[in-house]
Write a protein that holds these residues in place. Structure first.
Motif, PDB file in Angstrom:
ATOM      1  N   ALA A 195       0.829  -1.300   0.411  1.00  0.00           N
ATOM      2  CA  ALA A 195      -0.045  -0.006   0.055  1.00  0.00           C
ATOM      3  C   ALA A 195       0.906   1.034   0.037  1.00  0.00           C
ATOM      4  O   ALA A 195       1.901   1.300   0.635  1.00  0.00           O
ATOM      5  CB  ALA A 195      -0.643  -0.214   1.204  1.00  0.00           C
ATOM      6  N   ASP A 198      -0.633   8.733   0.162  1.00  0.00           N
ATOM      7  CA  ASP A 198      -0.493  10.036  -0.690  1.00  0.00           C
ATOM      8  C   ASP A 198       0.716  10.724  -0.299  1.00  0.00           C
ATOM      9  O   ASP A 198       1.411  10.492   0.726  1.00  0.00           O
ATOM     10  CB  ASP A 198      -1.774  10.941  -0.166  1.00  0.00           C
ATOM     11  N   HIS A 210      -0.786   3.146   8.987  1.00  0.00           N
ATOM     12  CA  HIS A 210      -1.456   2.382   8.225  1.00  0.00           C
ATOM     13  C   HIS A 210      -2.887   2.169   8.382  1.00  0.00           C
ATOM     14  O   HIS A 210      -3.397   1.557   9.435  1.00  0.00           O
ATOM     15  CB  HIS A 210      -0.711   1.150   7.805  1.00  0.00           C
ATOM     16  N   THR A 212      -6.698   2.111   5.910  1.00  0.00           N
ATOM     17  CA  THR A 212      -7.502   1.949   4.448  1.00  0.00           C
ATOM     18  C   THR A 212      -7.815   3.203   3.629  1.00  0.00           C
ATOM     19  O   THR A 212      -8.278   3.449   2.563  1.00  0.00           O
ATOM     20  CB  THR A 212      -8.617   0.977   4.253  1.00  0.00           C
ATOM     21  N   TYR A 215      -3.896   4.712   3.028  1.00  0.00           N
ATOM     22  CA  TYR A 215      -2.814   4.019   2.168  1.00  0.00           C
ATOM     23  C   TYR A 215      -3.634   3.447   0.594  1.00  0.00           C
ATOM     24  O   TYR A 215      -5.057   3.075   0.901  1.00  0.00           O
ATOM     25  CB  TYR A 215      -1.930   2.830   2.813  1.00  0.00           C
ATOM     26  N   PHE A 216      -3.182   3.419  -0.541  1.00  0.00           N
ATOM     27  CA  PHE A 216      -4.031   3.134  -1.570  1.00  0.00           C
ATOM     28  C   PHE A 216      -3.023   1.926  -2.430  1.00  0.00           C
ATOM     29  O   PHE A 216      -1.952   1.916  -2.087  1.00  0.00           O
ATOM     30  CB  PHE A 216      -4.306   4.219  -2.321  1.00  0.00           C
ATOM     31  N   ASN A 217      -3.964   1.431  -3.533  1.00  0.00           N
ATOM     32  CA  ASN A 217      -3.158   0.578  -4.299  1.00  0.00           C
ATOM     33  C   ASN A 217      -2.156   1.178  -5.235  1.00  0.00           C
ATOM     34  O   ASN A 217      -1.083   0.542  -5.626  1.00  0.00           O
ATOM     35  CB  ASN A 217      -4.166  -0.345  -5.111  1.00  0.00           C
ATOM     36  N   TYR A 218      -2.399   2.360  -5.460  1.00  0.00           N
ATOM     37  CA  TYR A 218      -1.484   3.260  -6.341  1.00  0.00           C
ATOM     38  C   TYR A 218      -1.648   4.659  -6.170  1.00  0.00           C
ATOM     39  O   TYR A 218      -2.747   5.116  -5.668  1.00  0.00           O
ATOM     40  CB  TYR A 218      -1.540   2.799  -7.717  1.00  0.00           C
ATOM     41  N   ILE A 219      -0.609   5.598  -6.441  1.00  0.00           N
ATOM     42  CA  ILE A 219      -0.684   7.039  -6.213  1.00  0.00           C
ATOM     43  C   ILE A 219      -0.164   7.590  -7.493  1.00  0.00           C
ATOM     44  O   ILE A 219       1.091   7.004  -7.932  1.00  0.00           O
ATOM     45  CB  ILE A 219       0.238   7.279  -5.114  1.00  0.00           C
ATOM     46  N   PRO A 220      -0.722   8.618  -8.185  1.00  0.00           N
ATOM     47  CA  PRO A 220      -0.276   9.356  -9.266  1.00  0.00           C
ATOM     48  C   PRO A 220       0.768  10.241  -8.974  1.00  0.00           C
ATOM     49  O   PRO A 220       0.779  10.885  -7.915  1.00  0.00           O
ATOM     50  CB  PRO A 220      -1.355   9.923 -10.161  1.00  0.00           C
TER      51      PRO A 220
ATOM     52  N   ARG B  84      -8.921   3.676  -7.873  1.00  0.00           N
ATOM     53  CA  ARG B  84      -7.855   3.649  -6.724  1.00  0.00           C
ATOM     54  C   ARG B  84      -8.477   3.224  -5.505  1.00  0.00           C
ATOM     55  O   ARG B  84      -9.773   3.902  -5.255  1.00  0.00           O
ATOM     56  CB  ARG B  84      -7.350   4.976  -6.573  1.00  0.00           C
ATOM     57  N   VAL B  85      -8.035   2.138  -4.961  1.00  0.00           N
ATOM     58  CA  VAL B  85      -8.555   1.912  -3.533  1.00  0.00           C
ATOM     59  C   VAL B  85      -7.825   1.879  -2.258  1.00  0.00           C
ATOM     60  O   VAL B  85      -6.511   1.688  -2.606  1.00  0.00           O
ATOM     61  CB  VAL B  85      -9.429   0.595  -3.896  1.00  0.00           C
ATOM     62  N   GLY B  86      -8.412   2.013  -1.377  1.00  0.00           N
ATOM     63  CA  GLY B  86      -7.669   1.971   0.019  1.00  0.00           C
ATOM     64  C   GLY B  86      -7.411   0.638   0.391  1.00  0.00           C
ATOM     65  O   GLY B  86      -8.175  -0.254   0.137  1.00  0.00           O
ATOM     66  N   ARG B  87      -6.264   0.448   1.278  1.00  0.00           N
ATOM     67  CA  ARG B  87      -5.693  -0.912   1.396  1.00  0.00           C
ATOM     68  C   ARG B  87      -4.830  -0.868   2.705  1.00  0.00           C
ATOM     69  O   ARG B  87      -4.269   0.207   2.818  1.00  0.00           O
ATOM     70  CB  ARG B  87      -5.367  -1.581   0.451  1.00  0.00           C
TER      71      ARG B  87
END
Lengths: 269, 87
Positions: A195, A198, A210, A212, A215-220, B84-87
């Motif tokens: 994760a 931002d 940490h 949900t 934290y995320f699966n991806y960050i631009p 985009r998902v929180g994890r």
């Protein structure tokens, strides 16, 4: 006459006995096997093994990053101690105290392991797109995302979620997104489900806790440099700095700090 | 009586000198322990630097042996990022 020689001889013998038993001697030993672990995500538990001869007590010393010398942060009569460093990282050692004598353990540290800046390529550009921290040395290394054998070593990768590397923005993504990435080069495998936070404004402060929602699966990547926190599937926190965007070559630069104490989100350096 | 006095003085001298020696040894040991600690820290720093050098060298060799950059595609399209998902 005989007795006159006997008395000094006797005194010297008694003196010798006193000399070898009465003098201050080295009677203690240092604590061993000092281990740092996370008591909470911002406080440190220090445990150690007692020396053969039990000391009067133990003193725990800490030297924070940027500090010139060690200071005692507490004492214990058991072999464990919890320290709240107030967001600081630093070095620890434990001293076994026998009377006025102290026997110091080896030094252990919560200072994050630094890996210098290196190039990271977009998934479809030439060069490695994956980046992961070795779980023994805690140093960061780049990896190819095209090899399933690297699945167990990669903690993040660089992608634009498109074919080719011309399109922006680039993103930092969790490795498990690789096999479905439109870049189309990542094979199926047991890629880590990590994760990414931002962007962080102060890279010296403890990393975000940490959850949900943080934290995320991806960050631009919309600005350079950008600091991001990474929370790994096995419970470690790391800080990355992404800079040096080169869309012509499809690369950025990445440097990192990795907290070797699992579960601890302190990152001051 | 005179010999007894001499013996007592002798004993006192042995006692003082004898006690001083372990004190000096201990101070020296403490000093050396501090130096060892410093050297251990330096060694760790050098090891990290060496690891980095090794990685840089390996990366350099990989780059060196690779052909000219051949991106699979270079067309500019607006990427459609995944959810985009929180994890």
């Amino acid at each position: 006459m005989k007795k006159l020689y006997l008395i000094p001889a006797l005194l010297i013998a008694v003196g010798a006995v006193v000399l070898f038993t009465g003098c201050e001697d080295i009677i203690g030993d240092k604590p061993t096997n000092v281990i740092l672990s996370a008591a909470t995500d911002t406080s440190v538990m220090i445990t150690w093994a007692a020396p053969a001869t039990a000391p009067d007590k133990y003193l725990i010393y800490f030297k924070g990053v940027g500090q010139a010398s060690y200071a005692s942060v507490g004492e214990a009569t058991t072999t464990t101690f919890t320290h709240n460093p107030g967001g600081a990282t630093g070095k620890y050692f434990v001293a076994a105290k026998y009377g006025s004598d102290e026997y110091d353990s080896d030094v252990k540290s919560t200072e994050p392991i630094a890996t210098a800046s290196t190039s990271l390529s977009e998934l479809n550009a030439t060069g490695n797109s994956g980046y992961g921290w070795n779980r023994t040395s805690f140093a960061g290394t780049t990896y190819s995302m095209a090899e399933a054998a690297n699945a167990s070593a990669v903690d993040l990768y660089l992608t634009n979620f498109a074919a080719g590397f011309a399109a922006t923005p680039y993103n930092i993504a969790s490795p498990d997104m690789g096999p479905t990435d439109p870049g189309g080069v990542v094979p199926a495998g047991s890629w880590r489900v990590n994760a990414i936070s931002d962007p962080i404004t102060d890279p010296q402060l403890p990393l975000p806790k940490h959850t949900t929602t943080t934290y995320f699966n991806y960050i631009p990547l919309n600005a350079y440099p950008t600091y991001l926190a990474v929370y790994t599937a096995d419970g470690y926190y790391g800080l990355i700095k992404i800079d040096g965007l080169n869309t012509g070559a499809g690369t950025v630069t990445i440097e990192s700090r990795f907290q070797a104490v699992k579960g601890l989100r302190l990152i001051q350096h | 009586m005179k010999k007894l006095t001499i013996a007592l003085i002798l004993l006192a001298v042995i006692f003082i000198v004898g006690c001083q020696a372990p004190q000096d040894v201990k101070a020296e040991m403490d000093k050396q322990a501090e130096q060892i600690k410093m050297l251990e820290t330096k060694l760790a720093e050098h090891a990290t630097a060496f690891e980095q050098l090794k990685m840089d060298y390996e990366q350099h060799m990989v780059d060196l042996h690779k052909k000219t950059a051949t991106p699979t595609q270079t067309k500019t399209t607006t990427p459609q990022p995944p959810t985009r998902v929180g994890r």
